[in-house]
Motif scaffolding. Structure first.
Motif, PDB file in Angstrom:
ATOM      1  N   VAL A   2      40.461  33.099  12.531  1.00  0.00           N
ATOM      2  CA  VAL A   2      39.415  34.182  12.152  1.00  0.00           C
ATOM      3  C   VAL A   2      38.504  33.377  11.589  1.00  0.00           C
ATOM      4  N   ILE A   3      38.630  32.138  10.843  1.00  0.00           N
ATOM      5  CA  ILE A   3      37.734  31.316  10.340  1.00  0.00           C
ATOM      6  C   ILE A   3      36.490  31.173  11.527  1.00  0.00           C
ATOM      7  N   LEU A   4      37.002  30.164  12.556  1.00  0.00           N
ATOM      8  CA  LEU A   4      36.309  30.001  13.642  1.00  0.00           C
ATOM      9  C   LEU A   4      35.371  31.264  14.454  1.00  0.00           C
ATOM     10  N   LEU A   5      35.750  32.084  14.231  1.00  0.00           N
ATOM     11  CA  LEU A   5      35.647  33.062  14.741  1.00  0.00           C
ATOM     12  C   LEU A   5      33.530  33.768  13.587  1.00  0.00           C
ATOM     13  N   SER A   6      34.251  34.001  12.662  1.00  0.00           N
ATOM     14  CA  SER A   6      33.332  34.529  11.368  1.00  0.00           C
ATOM     15  C   SER A   6      32.312  32.823  11.468  1.00  0.00           C
ATOM     16  N   ALA A   7      32.435  31.370  12.071  1.00  0.00           N
ATOM     17  CA  ALA A   7      31.527  30.543  11.877  1.00  0.00           C
ATOM     18  C   ALA A   7      30.575  30.875  13.205  1.00  0.00           C
ATOM     19  N   TYR A   8      30.873  31.034  14.151  1.00  0.00           N
ATOM     20  CA  TYR A   8      30.529  31.351  15.647  1.00  0.00           C
ATOM     21  C   TYR A   8      29.916  32.909  15.965  1.00  0.00           C
ATOM     22  N   PHE A   9      30.190  33.760  14.625  1.00  0.00           N
ATOM     23  CA  PHE A   9      29.424  34.601  14.793  1.00  0.00           C
ATOM     24  C   PHE A   9      28.031  34.856  13.808  1.00  0.00           C
ATOM     25  N   SER A  10      28.567  33.407  12.933  1.00  0.00           N
ATOM     26  CA  SER A  10      26.961  33.541  11.955  1.00  0.00           C
ATOM     27  C   SER A  10      26.501  32.811  12.496  1.00  0.00           C
ATOM     28  N   LEU A  11      26.713  31.675  13.355  1.00  0.00           N
ATOM     29  CA  LEU A  11      25.549  31.413  14.448  1.00  0.00           C
ATOM     30  C   LEU A  11      25.010  31.787  14.945  1.00  0.00           C
ATOM     31  N   GLY A  12      25.677  33.133  15.734  1.00  0.00           N
ATOM     32  CA  GLY A  12      24.633  33.887  16.579  1.00  0.00           C
ATOM     33  C   GLY A  12      23.871  34.874  15.878  1.00  0.00           C
ATOM     34  N   LEU A  13      24.943  35.577  15.011  1.00  0.00           N
ATOM     35  CA  LEU A  13      23.057  36.110  13.638  1.00  0.00           C
ATOM     36  C   LEU A  13      21.667  35.965  13.559  1.00  0.00           C
ATOM     37  N   ILE A  14      22.204  33.876  13.218  1.00  0.00           N
ATOM     38  CA  ILE A  14      20.978  33.254  12.785  1.00  0.00           C
ATOM     39  C   ILE A  14      20.223  33.549  13.924  1.00  0.00           C
ATOM     40  N   TRP A  15      20.285  32.997  15.130  1.00  0.00           N
ATOM     41  CA  TRP A  15      19.870  32.896  17.194  1.00  0.00           C
ATOM     42  C   TRP A  15      19.035  34.130  17.056  1.00  0.00           C
ATOM     43  N   LEU A  16      20.083  35.252  16.133  1.00  0.00           N
ATOM     44  CA  LEU A  16      19.190  36.940  16.491  1.00  0.00           C
ATOM     45  C   LEU A  16      17.691  37.029  15.819  1.00  0.00           C
ATOM     46  N   ALA A  17      18.177  36.306  14.295  1.00  0.00           N
ATOM     47  CA  ALA A  17      17.644  36.510  13.472  1.00  0.00           C
ATOM     48  C   ALA A  17      15.968  36.335  14.303  1.00  0.00           C
ATOM     49  N   ALA A  18      15.847  34.578  14.545  1.00  0.00           N
ATOM     50  CA  ALA A  18      15.382  34.308  15.190  1.00  0.00           C
ATOM     51  C   ALA A  18      14.056  34.723  16.062  1.00  0.00           C
ATOM     52  N   PHE A  19      15.431  34.998  17.127  1.00  0.00           N
ATOM     53  CA  PHE A  19      14.195  35.827  18.039  1.00  0.00           C
ATOM     54  C   PHE A  19      14.414  37.058  18.649  1.00  0.00           C
ATOM     55  N   ALA A  20      14.795  38.399  17.578  1.00  0.00           N
ATOM     56  CA  ALA A  20      14.441  39.120  17.878  1.00  0.00           C
ATOM     57  C   ALA A  20      13.948  39.625  16.498  1.00  0.00           C
ATOM     58  N   ALA A  21      13.630  38.911  14.992  1.00  0.00           N
ATOM     59  CA  ALA A  21      13.505  39.332  14.633  1.00  0.00           C
ATOM     60  C   ALA A  21      11.706  38.286  13.705  1.00  0.00           C
ATOM     61  N   LEU A  22      11.754  37.399  14.666  1.00  0.00           N
ATOM     62  CA  LEU A  22      10.555  36.148  14.427  1.00  0.00           C
ATOM     63  C   LEU A  22      11.479  35.025  13.088  1.00  0.00           C
ATOM     64  N   GLY A  23      12.213  35.576  12.984  1.00  0.00           N
ATOM     65  CA  GLY A  23      12.978  34.806  12.154  1.00  0.00           C
ATOM     66  C   GLY A  23      13.789  35.147  10.295  1.00  0.00           C
ATOM     67  N   ALA A  24      13.156  36.541  11.008  1.00  0.00           N
ATOM     68  CA  ALA A  24      13.701  37.493   9.534  1.00  0.00           C
ATOM     69  C   ALA A  24      12.787  36.680   8.808  1.00  0.00           C
ATOM     70  N   ASP A  25      11.637  37.080   8.871  1.00  0.00           N
ATOM     71  CA  ASP A  25      10.563  36.657   7.772  1.00  0.00           C
ATOM     72  C   ASP A  25       9.874  38.782   7.577  1.00  0.00           C
ATOM     73  N   GLY A  26      10.956  38.540   6.998  1.00  0.00           N
ATOM     74  CA  GLY A  26      10.243  40.571   6.409  1.00  0.00           C
ATOM     75  C   GLY A  26      11.219  40.903   6.072  1.00  0.00           C
ATOM     76  N   GLU A  27      10.855  41.975   5.113  1.00  0.00           N
ATOM     77  CA  GLU A  27      12.070  42.407   3.809  1.00  0.00           C
ATOM     78  C   GLU A  27      12.979  43.011   4.613  1.00  0.00           C
ATOM     79  N   MET A  28      12.799  43.743   5.630  1.00  0.00           N
ATOM     80  CA  MET A  28      13.691  44.560   6.250  1.00  0.00           C
ATOM     81  C   MET A  28      14.883  43.489   7.287  1.00  0.00           C
ATOM     82  N   ALA A  29      14.058  42.207   7.377  1.00  0.00           N
ATOM     83  CA  ALA A  29      14.501  41.664   8.926  1.00  0.00           C
ATOM     84  C   ALA A  29      16.606  40.555   7.396  1.00  0.00           C
ATOM     85  N   SER A  30      14.829  40.293   6.374  1.00  0.00           N
ATOM     86  CA  SER A  30      16.416  40.362   5.581  1.00  0.00           C
ATOM     87  C   SER A  30      17.865  40.694   5.529  1.00  0.00           C
ATOM     88  N   TYR A  31      17.205  41.586   4.617  1.00  0.00           N
ATOM     89  CA  TYR A  31      18.668  42.626   3.833  1.00  0.00           C
ATOM     90  C   TYR A  31      19.466  42.672   5.484  1.00  0.00           C
TER      91      TYR A  31
END
Length: 599
Positions: A2-31
């Protein structure tokens, strides 16, 4: 598992934050991205029995600044940055737990290579397809330079510089460990990733990013050369030296075929140094005023506004960060926050240094991560990549890897420690979800029209409206036809109660009061706006000057002088009608008027 899957998921979220929300550089994306990362951190905090008191100390320092923000009434404007910082802790914990349970650095390295290969491919294709756009977004600056997936090309340089250094580390490992067909097969992924990341890095035309990434890569190569020499592996020395020369040749070739953008930027290097020196000088005064605890997370915007003067206004009005991570932390968290951050990095450094002595097969990967850390820190001293949430989370993930791969004496955290960490993360995740709800409510209010808008304006502003919701109500009230000044007044008074440093809101409240016929009160709030924000952003400047012209006879002398100083920032052809309307420089030549009509 479960911990391994959690780490994979967190890295995937970081990738999505970068490419789907300009690096999450906004209040809504940060939340939006911060909430799941915090929940992952809470799960790791509960399940990882090696969580120690260091995590509790981090959360305690974090809670101190949240408490200060609440006491000072600044918690609302600082909420997005608090969520981002809390998510950094969660990401760090998940990556550290992942590295402990997946001690094979080659597996982790492969995961990161695929991460950067996909990122570099998407960014390169996006840049080739539309050099002046970022996916579907219009690019506001850095035209012609690769900045995808971020708004700033310099942030992209930090991102792809990390990819370059990690792939070089993997190439060195494969080149010196394997032979024959097995070696050739294992080199395909890192070489392709390196070429794409290097291409993207050069296309950013970031002077500091390219030079520092090159320096960190050279340091990694030299480190490996020294390591091989000490171990007596003379045959691999020439191979590593040749790899370094090949890397330099590839970078030079890419730079030559990339066009004139990079060459022109290198020629303007002095201008960049002067601009950053001007920024750092301006913020030094703000640090002295709030030395111990700073302006708080979210406070940089207001520090930047009040720091502008006639000499630096043309530069400061466009800034969103200090272009120096140490200065940024001093401005926002003061000496206490910087000391806390320093203690964290000192502890991390000691642990990683132990890992370099005892980590065995992980040592090569830790060396690469150390060079990544040095590169990111050096680049953050002249730019603001770490202020972008996705970049901060990625660096926290890599830092967690370095700590997890560095062996320490096994210890088991007490149940109380794990409960404290998990509870803190859950509370922050709840705060993020509430913030996301408020942002969605604010969007629905701001975009309302027709009968829906009339129903909103007919009702009073919610008594406990959050800062985004209050601002949305004021936007709707002032853009409606006809305007609803009383509703706008209620909303703006609520917004200023939550964030009293907002010079824009003071000016908008002055306008609402003027529409209500309360010109004396309007002049008072406009004066307050000039005190908090002497030089407005160009998208607001002429609007506020028009408001100053309408209230000219009510303004005290100090505010009139401030308006005349701001008038110098607009085009000369716009000044004439304004001066004719106000008669500002006709009754005696005030010092603020000297040369105004001829500038």
């Amino acid at each position: 598992m479960v911990i391994l899957l959690s780490a994979y998921f967190s890295l995937g979220l970081i990738w999505l934050a970068a490419f789907a929300a300009l690096g999450a550089d906004g209040e809504m994306a940060s939340y939006l991205f911060g909430a799941p990362l915090l929940l992952i951190g809470a799960w790791i905090g509960w399940r990882d029995r090696e969580i120690g008191t260091g995590a509790v100390a981090l959360l305690a320092l974090f809670a101190l600044f949240v408490g200060i923000a609440v006491i000072q009434g600044r918690w609302s404007s600082g909420a997005p940055e608090f969520i981002v910082l809390g998510a950094c802790i969660g990401v760090f914990l998940s990556a550290r737990a992942f590295a402990r349970r997946q001690p094979n650095p080659s597996h982790i390295s492969t995961l990161l290579l695929w991460f950067f290969l996909l990122a570099a491919t998407v960014s390169f294709l996006d840049h080739v397809w539309a050099p002046d756009r970022i996916f579907v977004f219009e690019r506001p600056f850095h035209l012609g330079r690769l900045s995808s997936p971020f708004l700033s090309a310099n942030t992209a340089a930090s991102f792809f510089g990390i990819g370059v250094i990690l792939t070089i580390g993997r190439i060195i490992r494969v080149s010196t460990r394997y032979a024959g067909e097995n070696k050739s097969r294992r080199l395909i992924l890192p070489i392709v990733t390196l070429l794409l990341c290097l291409t993207c890095l050069v296309l950013t035309a970031s002077r500091a990013g390219i030079l520092l990434a090159g320096g960190a890569s050279a340091a990694l190569l030299c480190w490996e050369l020294v390591h091989r020499f000490r171990r007596g592996e003379r045959q691999s020395l020439w191979m590593l030296a040749g790899a370094g020369l090949g890397l330099a040749a590839a970078a030079g070739y890419i730079a030559l075929i990339s066009g004139e953008t990079l060459g022109g930027r290198l020629g303007d290097g002095v201008d960049g140094i002067e601009t950053r020196t001007e920024l750092w000088t301006a913020y030094a005064g703000a640090i002295r005023d709030q030395l111990w605890f700073g302006a708080g997370p979210g406070g940089f915007e207001y520090v930047n506004a009040i720091s502008a003067d006639a000499r630096n206004a043309s530069t400061l009005v466009f800034q969103r960060a200090a272009h120096n991570v140490v200065l940024q932390w001093l401005v926002q968290t003061g000496l206490v926050g910087l000391a806390g951050l320093g203690c964290f990095w000192i502890g991390t450094g000691r642990r990683v240094s132990n890992g370099l002595r005892r980590a065995g097969q992980s040592r090569w990967f830790i060396r690469a991560l150390v060079c990544v850390g040095l590169f990111v820190f050096a680049h953050s001293l002249v730019d603001y990549g770490l202020e972008i949430p996705a970049m901060a989370w990625l660096v926290a993930w890599l830092t967690g890897l370095a700590c997890g791969l560095s062996p320490v004496r096994a210890g088991s955290g007490t149940r109380l420690v794990r409960i404290a960490v998990a509870s803190g993360m859950i509370l922050l995740a709840g705060w993020a979800l509430l913030g996301l709800k408020d942002m969605l409510t604010a969007t629905s209010v701001r975009t309302a029209s027709g009968a829906t808008a009339q129903a909103i304006l007919a009702a009073p502003v919610p008594e406990h409206a959050s800062l985004p919701v209050a601002r949305a109500h004021s936007d709707l009230a002032l853009r409606s036809t006809p305007a609803h000044p009383q509703h706008a007044r209620e909303a703006l008074e609520r917004a200023l109660n939550l964030e009293p440093r907002d010079g824009r809101a003071e000016a908008r409240l002055a306008y609402a009061l003027l529409l209500s016929g309360e010109s004396r009160a309007a002049a008072s709030h406009l004066g307050r706006s000039y005190q908090l924000w002497p030089y407005a952003h160009p998208d607001f400047r002429t609007w506020r000057l028009d408001l100053a012209a309408a209230l000219w006879n009510r303004l005290p002398e100090r505010e009139r002088t401030a308006a005349l100083h701001e008038l110098r920032q607009v085009r000369p052809e716009w000044r004439g009608p304004w001066l004719a309307q106000t008669h500002a420089c006709e009754l005696g030549e005030s010092p603020a008027c000297i040369g105004l009509s001829s500038d």
